[in-house]
Design an enzyme around this catalytic site. Structure first.
Site, PDB file in Angstrom:
ATOM      1  N   GLY A  56       0.809  -1.217   0.000  1.00 36.95           N
ATOM      2  CA  GLY A  56       0.000   0.000   0.000  1.00 36.95           C
ATOM      3  C   GLY A  56       0.836   1.257   0.000  1.00 36.95           C
TER       4      GLY A  56
ATOM      5  N   LEU B   6       0.438   3.605  -2.140  1.00 33.01           N
ATOM      6  CA  LEU B   6       0.808   3.387  -3.539  1.00 33.01           C
ATOM      7  C   LEU B   6       1.268   4.662  -4.238  1.00 33.01           C
ATOM      8  CD1 LEU B   6      -2.125   0.992  -4.540  1.00 33.01           C
ATOM      9  CD2 LEU B   6       0.156   0.399  -3.682  1.00 33.01           C
TER      10      LEU B   6
ATOM     11  N   GLY C  70       5.194   3.978  -9.137  1.00 31.66           N
ATOM     12  CA  GLY C  70       5.992   2.751  -9.272  1.00 31.66           C
ATOM     13  C   GLY C  70       5.076   1.540  -9.218  1.00 31.66           C
ATOM     14  N   HIS C  71       4.189   1.517  -8.221  1.00 35.31           N
ATOM     15  CA  HIS C  71       3.226   0.412  -8.108  1.00 35.31           C
ATOM     16  C   HIS C  71       2.296   0.391  -9.330  1.00 35.31           C
ATOM     17  CE1 HIS C  71       3.971   1.334  -3.691  1.00 35.31           C
ATOM     18  NE2 HIS C  71       4.244   0.042  -3.740  1.00 35.31           N
TER      19      HIS C  71
ATOM     20  N   GLN D 102       8.045  -9.258   7.793  1.00 32.56           N
ATOM     21  CA  GLN D 102       9.242  -8.851   7.054  1.00 32.56           C
ATOM     22  C   GLN D 102       9.903  -7.604   7.635  1.00 32.56           C
ATOM     23  OE1 GLN D 102       6.876  -8.191   3.369  1.00 32.56           O
ATOM     24  NE2 GLN D 102       8.268  -6.494   3.019  1.00 32.56           N
TER      25      GLN D 102
HETATM   26  P1  AMP Z   1       6.094  -2.409  -1.691  1.00 33.79           P
HETATM   27  O1  AMP Z   1       4.708  -1.859  -1.578  1.00 33.79           O
HETATM   28  O2  AMP Z   1       7.169  -1.431  -1.346  1.00 33.79           O
HETATM   29  O3  AMP Z   1       6.244  -3.755  -1.032  1.00 33.79           O
HETATM   30  O4  AMP Z   1       6.311  -2.678  -3.248  1.00 33.79           O
HETATM   31  C1  AMP Z   1       5.438  -3.486  -3.983  1.00 33.79           C
HETATM   32  C2  AMP Z   1       6.035  -3.734  -5.337  1.00 33.79           C
HETATM   33  O5  AMP Z   1       6.218  -2.500  -6.030  1.00 33.79           O
HETATM   34  C3  AMP Z   1       7.411  -4.415  -5.285  1.00 33.79           C
HETATM   35  O6  AMP Z   1       7.498  -5.382  -6.315  1.00 33.79           O
HETATM   36  C4  AMP Z   1       8.349  -3.267  -5.515  1.00 33.79           C
HETATM   37  O7  AMP Z   1       9.583  -3.647  -6.078  1.00 33.79           O
HETATM   38  C5  AMP Z   1       7.545  -2.424  -6.495  1.00 33.79           C
HETATM   39  N1  AMP Z   1       8.022  -1.046  -6.496  1.00 33.79           N
HETATM   40  C6  AMP Z   1       8.134  -0.225  -5.424  1.00 33.79           C
HETATM   41  N2  AMP Z   1       8.660   0.962  -5.802  1.00 33.79           N
HETATM   42  C7  AMP Z   1       8.901   0.871  -7.127  1.00 33.79           C
HETATM   43  C8  AMP Z   1       9.464   1.763  -8.102  1.00 33.79           C
HETATM   44  N3  AMP Z   1       9.887   2.966  -7.779  1.00 33.79           N
HETATM   45  N4  AMP Z   1       9.554   1.324  -9.374  1.00 33.79           N
HETATM   46  C9  AMP Z   1       9.136   0.083  -9.719  1.00 33.79           C
HETATM   47  N5  AMP Z   1       8.619  -0.798  -8.852  1.00 33.79           N
HETATM   48  C10 AMP Z   1       8.493  -0.413  -7.586  1.00 33.79           C
END
Ligand code: AMP
Length: 281
Positions: free
Chosen positions: A31, A33, A36-37, A61
């Site tokens: 979340g 978001l 990137g997400h 984690q």
């Molecule tokens: P998180 O919510 O941080 O666990 O991220 C969820 C997914 O989004 C993971 O696969 C991350 O690698 C991806 N993600 C997070 N930030 C970015 C970004 N800046 N660019 C691409 N993917 C991202």
């Protein structure tokens, strides 16, 4: 777009979609978001017929309790951001839905988990493997989408899928950055204006470093990056390693024929930021 909290409801919907012959895409997130997400969701929309996004801040984690407590949460904002995208279903479970009893599974990722994020965040990747394997079991996606922003995590997921022989294809997606180059992250919103302004030095230094491989050897370049970032009063480098993209072992020489990636973690006040960049031969 539906928001579903319970596994049973989710399973009913997804088995219907599978019976219709739809290919299921899955984007696991915690979340808060950002674009990137969303880039992962759009890629899932291009490659699959029915896109599920999970929003779950996975306690197992987090090796640092303060980090877990500070982690930003805003479900309504996330729902609004996902509404116009390819996402068709949000899975937003409570912790006891995912872990009705404590997950005691111990994964062994060998050298992959002994360096960088694995070394500085003990237990982190075990928690990631616990939640992602559990989510895969619940959603049973055909394809799952992960960002290269978390480069080592992507390798861990690939290794987990290989070891457990899971029937899911892992699709890597490129890092999305802010206009000034800072890698997008949910944690960026925890930065105060001074920290935010200075954090751009991380991506700027990595980018400049890729042009210095004729001038400096690997060890000199490592020191150059660390010194340049640590000179900034807002930033403190936890590690910067240039590693073989497959084994995650340190690269000794630019002539090594492997793909090389420079991975960094920097503490900015209480907020920990990570980034990485590929070094092309
Ligand atoms: P998180 O919510 O941080 O666990 O991220 C969820 C997914 O989004 C993971 O696969 C991350 O690698 C991806 N993600 C997070 N930030 C970015 C970004 N800046 N660019 C691409 N993917 C991202």
């Amino acid at each position: 777009m539906q928001v579903i909290k319970h596994i049973n409801d989710l399973r009913k919907i997804l088995s219907g979609k599978r019976e219709e012959g739809l290919i299921i895409g899955f984007v696991p997130t915690m979340g808060a978001l950002h674009q990137g997400h969303i880039s992962l969701v759009e890629k899932a929309g291009q490659e699959t017929d029915y896109v599920v996004v999970s929003i779950f801040v996975n306690p197992t984690q987090f090796n640092d309790k303060g980090d877990l407590e500070r982690y930003p949460r805003d479900l309504q904002k996330d729902v609004d951001l996902l509404a116009p995208t390819a996402c068709q279903l949000i899975f937003n479970p409570e912790a006891d839905e995912i872990y009705p009893e404590p997950d005691t599974r111990q994964f062994d990722f060998g050298m992959l988990e002994q360096v960088m994020e694995g070394k500085f965040r003990p237990g982190h990747f075990n928690g990631v493997a616990q939640v992602v394997s559990r989510l895969f079991d619940i959603v049973q996606p055909d394809k799952a989408f992960f960002g290269q922003k978390d480069f080592q995590q992507l390798a861990i997921i690939n290794e987990m899928v290989r070891k457990l022989k899971l029937p899911v294809e892992i699709i890597p997606c490129p890092i999305i950055r802010e206009a000034d180059g800072l890698a997008m992250s949910s944690r960026n919103m925890l930065l105060n204006p001074g920290q935010r302004q200075n954090s751009v030095l991380i991506s700027a230094t990595l980018s400049e470093a890729t042009n210095k491989t004729t001038e400096l050897n690997v060890e000199e370049l490592r020191s150059w990056v660390i010194n340049r970032i640590n000179k900034n009063e807002y930033l403190n480098t936890e590690y910067f390693e240039i590693v073989n993209e497959l084994t995650f072992q340190p690269v000794m020489n630019w002539n090594d024929p492997c793909m090389k990636v420079g991975c960094i973690a920097v503490q900015c006040g209480k907020t920990r930021l990570i980034d990485n960049i590929e070094f092309k031969n």
